[in-house]
Design a protein around this motif. Structure first.
Motif, PDB file in Angstrom:
ATOM      1  N   MET A 166       0.870  -1.299   0.304  1.00 38.76           N
ATOM      2  CA  MET A 166       0.026  -0.015  -0.099  1.00 38.76           C
ATOM      3  C   MET A 166       0.941   1.326  -0.055  1.00 38.76           C
ATOM      4  O   MET A 166       1.819   1.247   0.516  1.00 38.76           O
ATOM      5  N   ILE A 167       0.555   2.216  -0.756  1.00 40.03           N
ATOM      6  CA  ILE A 167       1.063   3.592  -0.854  1.00 40.03           C
ATOM      7  C   ILE A 167       0.727   4.388   0.212  1.00 40.03           C
ATOM      8  O   ILE A 167      -0.578   4.632   0.310  1.00 40.03           O
ATOM      9  N   THR A 168       1.434   4.845   1.178  1.00 40.52           N
ATOM     10  CA  THR A 168       1.340   5.663   2.448  1.00 40.52           C
ATOM     11  C   THR A 168       1.959   7.125   2.097  1.00 40.52           C
ATOM     12  O   THR A 168       1.995   7.888   3.200  1.00 40.52           O
ATOM     13  N   ASP A 169       2.508   7.232   0.900  1.00 34.30           N
ATOM     14  CA  ASP A 169       3.075   8.631   0.611  1.00 34.30           C
ATOM     15  C   ASP A 169       2.044   9.542   0.122  1.00 34.30           C
ATOM     16  O   ASP A 169       1.326   9.391  -0.815  1.00 34.30           O
ATOM     17  N   PRO A 170       1.801  10.481   1.067  1.00 30.64           N
ATOM     18  CA  PRO A 170       0.517  11.242   0.714  1.00 30.64           C
ATOM     19  C   PRO A 170       0.742  12.171  -0.590  1.00 30.64           C
ATOM     20  O   PRO A 170      -0.266  12.582  -1.297  1.00 30.64           O
ATOM     21  N   VAL A 171       1.962  12.819  -0.720  1.00 32.17           N
ATOM     22  CA  VAL A 171       2.121  13.417  -1.949  1.00 32.17           C
ATOM     23  C   VAL A 171       1.924  12.596  -3.092  1.00 32.17           C
ATOM     24  O   VAL A 171       1.249  13.168  -4.098  1.00 32.17           O
ATOM     25  N   LEU A 172       2.573  11.531  -3.380  1.00 27.15           N
ATOM     26  CA  LEU A 172       2.200  10.678  -4.410  1.00 27.15           C
ATOM     27  C   LEU A 172       0.719  10.136  -4.624  1.00 27.15           C
ATOM     28  O   LEU A 172       0.099  10.065  -5.642  1.00 27.15           O
ATOM     29  N   ASN A 173       0.191   9.728  -3.358  1.00 24.67           N
ATOM     30  CA  ASN A 173      -1.408   9.759  -3.488  1.00 24.67           C
ATOM     31  C   ASN A 173      -2.150  10.701  -4.100  1.00 24.67           C
ATOM     32  O   ASN A 173      -2.888  10.688  -4.761  1.00 24.67           O
ATOM     33  N   ARG A 174      -1.929  11.926  -3.713  1.00 25.45           N
ATOM     34  CA  ARG A 174      -2.544  13.067  -4.363  1.00 25.45           C
ATOM     35  C   ARG A 174      -2.233  13.267  -5.608  1.00 25.45           C
ATOM     36  O   ARG A 174      -3.282  13.347  -6.554  1.00 25.45           O
ATOM     37  N   ARG A 175      -1.100  13.075  -6.043  1.00 25.90           N
ATOM     38  CA  ARG A 175      -1.021  13.071  -7.639  1.00 25.90           C
ATOM     39  C   ARG A 175      -1.525  12.065  -8.445  1.00 25.90           C
ATOM     40  O   ARG A 175      -2.136  12.393  -9.553  1.00 25.90           O
ATOM     41  N   LEU A 176      -1.378  10.900  -7.824  1.00 25.24           N
ATOM     42  CA  LEU A 176      -1.897   9.899  -8.626  1.00 25.24           C
ATOM     43  C   LEU A 176      -3.585  10.073  -8.591  1.00 25.24           C
ATOM     44  O   LEU A 176      -4.274   9.838  -9.809  1.00 25.24           O
ATOM     45  N   SER A 177      -4.424  10.729  -7.589  1.00 23.95           N
ATOM     46  CA  SER A 177      -5.706  10.854  -7.549  1.00 23.95           C
ATOM     47  C   SER A 177      -6.082  12.159  -8.572  1.00 23.95           C
ATOM     48  O   SER A 177      -7.314  12.002  -9.120  1.00 23.95           O
ATOM     49  N   LEU A 178      -5.030  12.802  -8.843  1.00 18.79           N
ATOM     50  CA  LEU A 178      -5.272  13.883  -9.607  1.00 18.79           C
ATOM     51  C   LEU A 178      -5.003  13.552 -11.213  1.00 18.79           C
ATOM     52  O   LEU A 178      -5.321  14.154 -12.165  1.00 18.79           O
ATOM     53  N   GLY A 179      -4.678  12.023 -11.219  1.00 24.28           N
ATOM     54  CA  GLY A 179      -4.428  11.713 -12.617  1.00 24.28           C
ATOM     55  C   GLY A 179      -3.212  11.579 -13.358  1.00 24.28           C
ATOM     56  O   GLY A 179      -2.935  11.335 -14.302  1.00 24.28           O
ATOM     57  N   ASP A 180      -2.062  11.845 -12.438  1.00 23.72           N
ATOM     58  CA  ASP A 180      -0.902  11.805 -12.803  1.00 23.72           C
ATOM     59  C   ASP A 180      -0.401  10.354 -12.877  1.00 23.72           C
ATOM     60  O   ASP A 180      -0.961   9.425 -12.308  1.00 23.72           O
ATOM     61  N   SER A 181       0.733  10.020 -13.790  1.00 23.17           N
ATOM     62  CA  SER A 181       1.309   8.791 -13.868  1.00 23.17           C
ATOM     63  C   SER A 181       2.327   8.549 -13.003  1.00 23.17           C
ATOM     64  O   SER A 181       2.913   9.465 -12.690  1.00 23.17           O
TER      65      SER A 181
END
Length: 220
Positions: A166-181
């Protein structure tokens, strides 16, 4: 003061887990507080109102040695005093600290039992590891309790190891949720969770799950 390069600022029971490497001693360090499960509150970790970021060099007031009673060898008790931000390192600077050969955190499973860790001498109870990934794939796994989307990642290292967590990095989670690869080539910090037994668990022991606590693109 203890100086580390920050390699994780990840979710932990409503607050954060901060971890990094003392590059002079080549040791992982995880500050822990007297809050539940050692989590680090916003008031403790923020510097002038700003979160510690991956790659930043931090001075943190910490106890010098781990507790002999602690199952995580990297833990250091947080002392009174202000954190300081001293600068930033490059990705290339960190690559020599990657452990790409052998298993990611003790075995090829997604968890390590607390009982196994406690059976090891303190100096062998590794709960943090930095690897270099040549492939990184993600998938959405639903919503966190705060309504934030949850993500799982699968890493393949330059040494050929594959691990999902599971990804617990909040910055990466936010970027992925915004559609970033996700970055395909990156440095990844794996961390063991506190023991958590899922419903229907039939194995022996209390599993500590391997989490993707920090992801640094190699283009950074």
């Amino acid at each position: 003061m203890t100086r580390i390069v920050c390699l994780a600022n990840s979710w932990k029971h409503g607050e954060r887990c901060i971890a990094g490497i003392d590059t002079f001693k080549k040791q992982w360090i995880r500050p822990i507080s007297d809050l539940e499960k050692g989590k680090i509150s916003k008031a403790m970790r923020q510097i002038n109102g700003i979160e510690p970021a991956l790659l930043e060099v931090l001075d943190i007031p910490l106890a010098v040695t781990p507790s002999e009673e602690d199952w995580e060898r990297e833990n250091r008790v947080l002392l009174a005093g202000k954190w300081k931000r001293l600068g930033q390192v490059s990705v290339d600077f960190l690559k020599p600290f990657c452990e790409n050969e052998g298993y990611i955190l003790h075995n090829d499973q997604r968890y390590v039992t607390m009982e196994y860790l406690q059976s090891l001498p303190l100096e062998e109870r590794q709960t943090l590891q930095l690897v270099e990934a040549v492939d990184f794939r993600v998938r959405s796994t639903g919503k966190r309790f705060e309504g934030v989307e949850k993500w799982s990642g699968t890493v393949i290292t330059v040494g050929g190891q594959e691990m999902t967590g599971m990804i617990t990095d909040p910055v990466l989670n936010r970027r992925l949720s915004l559609g970033d690869s996700p970055p395909s080539r990156c440095l990844v910090t794996f961390s063991l969770s506190w023991p958590w037994v899922p419903g229907g668990w039939k194995e022996d022991g209390n599993p500590c799950w391997k989490l993707i606590a920090g992801v640094i693109p190699c283009s950074a």
